[in-house]
Enzyme design. Structure first.
Site, PDB file in Angstrom:
ATOM      1  N   ARG A 103       4.135  10.949   0.974  1.00 43.87           N
ATOM      2  CA  ARG A 103       3.009  10.791   1.906  1.00 43.87           C
ATOM      3  C   ARG A 103       3.269  11.533   3.217  1.00 43.87           C
ATOM      4  O   ARG A 103       2.948  11.063   4.305  1.00 43.87           O
ATOM      5  CB  ARG A 103       2.740   9.306   2.185  1.00 43.87           C
ATOM      6  CG  ARG A 103       2.409   8.504   0.953  1.00 43.87           C
ATOM      7  CD  ARG A 103       1.132   8.977   0.268  1.00 43.87           C
ATOM      8  NE  ARG A 103       0.908   8.217  -0.958  1.00 43.87           N
ATOM      9  CZ  ARG A 103       1.386   8.575  -2.155  1.00 43.87           C
ATOM     10  NH1 ARG A 103       2.088   9.693  -2.282  1.00 43.87           N
ATOM     11  NH2 ARG A 103       1.148   7.855  -3.230  1.00 43.87           N
ATOM     12  N   SER A 129      -4.457   2.288   0.454  1.00 48.10           N
ATOM     13  CA  SER A 129      -3.129   1.727   0.693  1.00 48.10           C
ATOM     14  C   SER A 129      -2.788   1.857   2.174  1.00 48.10           C
ATOM     15  O   SER A 129      -2.705   2.968   2.694  1.00 48.10           O
ATOM     16  CB  SER A 129      -2.082   2.461  -0.153  1.00 48.10           C
ATOM     17  OG  SER A 129      -2.364   2.301  -1.527  1.00 48.10           O
ATOM     18  N   GLU A 140       0.447   3.771   6.837  1.00 46.41           N
ATOM     19  CA  GLU A 140       0.136   5.056   6.199  1.00 46.41           C
ATOM     20  C   GLU A 140      -0.961   5.836   6.907  1.00 46.41           C
ATOM     21  O   GLU A 140      -0.829   7.044   7.106  1.00 46.41           O
ATOM     22  CB  GLU A 140      -0.233   4.819   4.727  1.00 46.41           C
ATOM     23  CG  GLU A 140      -0.345   6.095   3.928  1.00 46.41           C
ATOM     24  CD  GLU A 140      -0.442   5.831   2.433  1.00 46.41           C
ATOM     25  OE1 GLU A 140      -1.301   6.455   1.791  1.00 46.41           O
ATOM     26  OE2 GLU A 140       0.342   5.019   1.911  1.00 46.41           O
TER      27      GLU A 140
END
Length: 342
Positions: free
Chosen positions: A162, A233, A328
């Site tokens: 990520r 997420s 995130e």
């Protein structure tokens, strides 16, 4: 055209209440260049916006928010399949659907991920054993200072979990304008992920069948942002050295983890659920009952309310497991800077 005091509530998938001091839509490279000049001339931070599916916006944002609206998809046949070049403003799942319609393998595991093509490499999106770096050939970027266009290969992007160079050394320097993917017409399914393993016995499997299975899995676990505002997420799965992970496993035998190059990637959703947050509600924000990794809003929340819930989750997980969960989405402050250490 630059607009002032624009409501961004419907421009972010969490539907957080937010207003931008300046906003414009850029449908061409020249429009991006003009937006960058405007921001520089007025000392404004410039924030690039796709579908707002991976960001947290403050109530008041003093910046020029530029919605990247570049469009177009080009298909170039190759000996193995095709190279697909898609403009940054194209919807990601729309692109995946098109490649599957062409019976091309490569992107089907990344089905139903919200966002745009241009945002995908910034985050190095991934799902079910595949990351965008595995399929990307190159991308083109526009230097926001010089206006020049550069081509970057996969190695240039320094992709990680990520992560990419666009979130590090190149943060704020470039705007992605298009991405080129190398796809194949030869069957090459990636079915190692447990929930997809049942497809290994299917004869003459097609990318469409894999896409349909992935979409079904995601719909079973994850809410549709159009129905339940969310940013997907919300926390990264923490990666720990093997010894540290084994210590936790000894304390929590049901710990969910995955091997990753001599380390272990822990399931953040499992940790949040174990901490007692699955399905909890804190006013206008909460944790999705079917997947604890997803934080939701009722459409009336703001970033401050979300911050309180995030802090509560982080503190409790740290207390239980000695692990600090990392957010995130990109979280913006009122002055357009990114929130650090969160």
């Amino acid at each position: 055209m630059i607009e002032h005091q624009v409501d961004l509530t419907t421009f972010n998938s969490l539907r957080l209440t937010s207003t931008a001091s300046h906003y414009c839509r850029a449908g061409s490279n020249d429009a991006l260049r003009e937006a960058a000049r405007f921001a520089r001339g007025r000392g404004l931070p410039l924030i690039l916006l796709g579908q707002g599916s991976n960001m947290v916006l403050p109530t008041q944002l003093d910046a020029l928010v530029v919605q990247v609206a570049l469009e177009g998809v080009q298909v170039t046949p190759t000996s193995r399949g095709a190279e697909i070049t898609a403009a940054a403003g194209e919807g990601w799942d729309r692109l995946v659907a098109r490649t599957v319609d062409l019976n091309l393998w490569g992107l089907e595991n990344l089905s139903l991920i919200p966002g745009t093509v241009g945002a995908a490499p910034i985050q190095n999106i991934g799902a079910y054993g595949v990351e965008i770096k595995d399929r990307l050939k190159q991308l083109r970027v526009l230097d926001l200072a010089s206006g020049e266009i550069e081509t970057l290969g996969v190695d240039d992007c320094l992709f990680g979990y990520r992560d990419s160079i666009f979130k590090q050394a190149y943060r704020g320097r470039f705007a992605v304008i298009d991405c080129t993917f190398s796809l194949t017409s030869q069957a090459s399914p990636q079915l190692e992920y447990g929930a997809l393993s049942s497809l290994q016995t299917v004869a003459d499997l097609s990318p469409l069948q894999v896409r349909e299975s992935v979409c079904q899995l995601r719909r079973e676990k994850l809410p549709d942002p159009a129905v339940v505002p969310n940013a997907g997420s919300f926390f990264k799965n923490p990666v720990l050295p093997e010894p540290k992970a084994l210590e936790l496993e000894a304390k929590f035998p049901d710990l969910v983890s995955f091997r990753l190059d001599g380390a272990r990637k822990l399931a953040a959703g499992w940790m949040i659920e174990k901490a007692g947050f699955k399905g909890c509600q804190r006013g206008a924000v909460g944790v999705y009952p079917k997947q604890a990794l997803v934080l939701t809003s009722d459409g009336t929340a703001d970033a401050d309310q979300l911050s309180l819930l995030v802090n509560e989750i982080q503190q409790k997980v740290d207390q239980l497991f000695g692990v600090r969960l990392e957010v995130e989405p990109q979280w913006y402050n009122e002055d357009g800077s990114l929130r650090q250490g969160f």
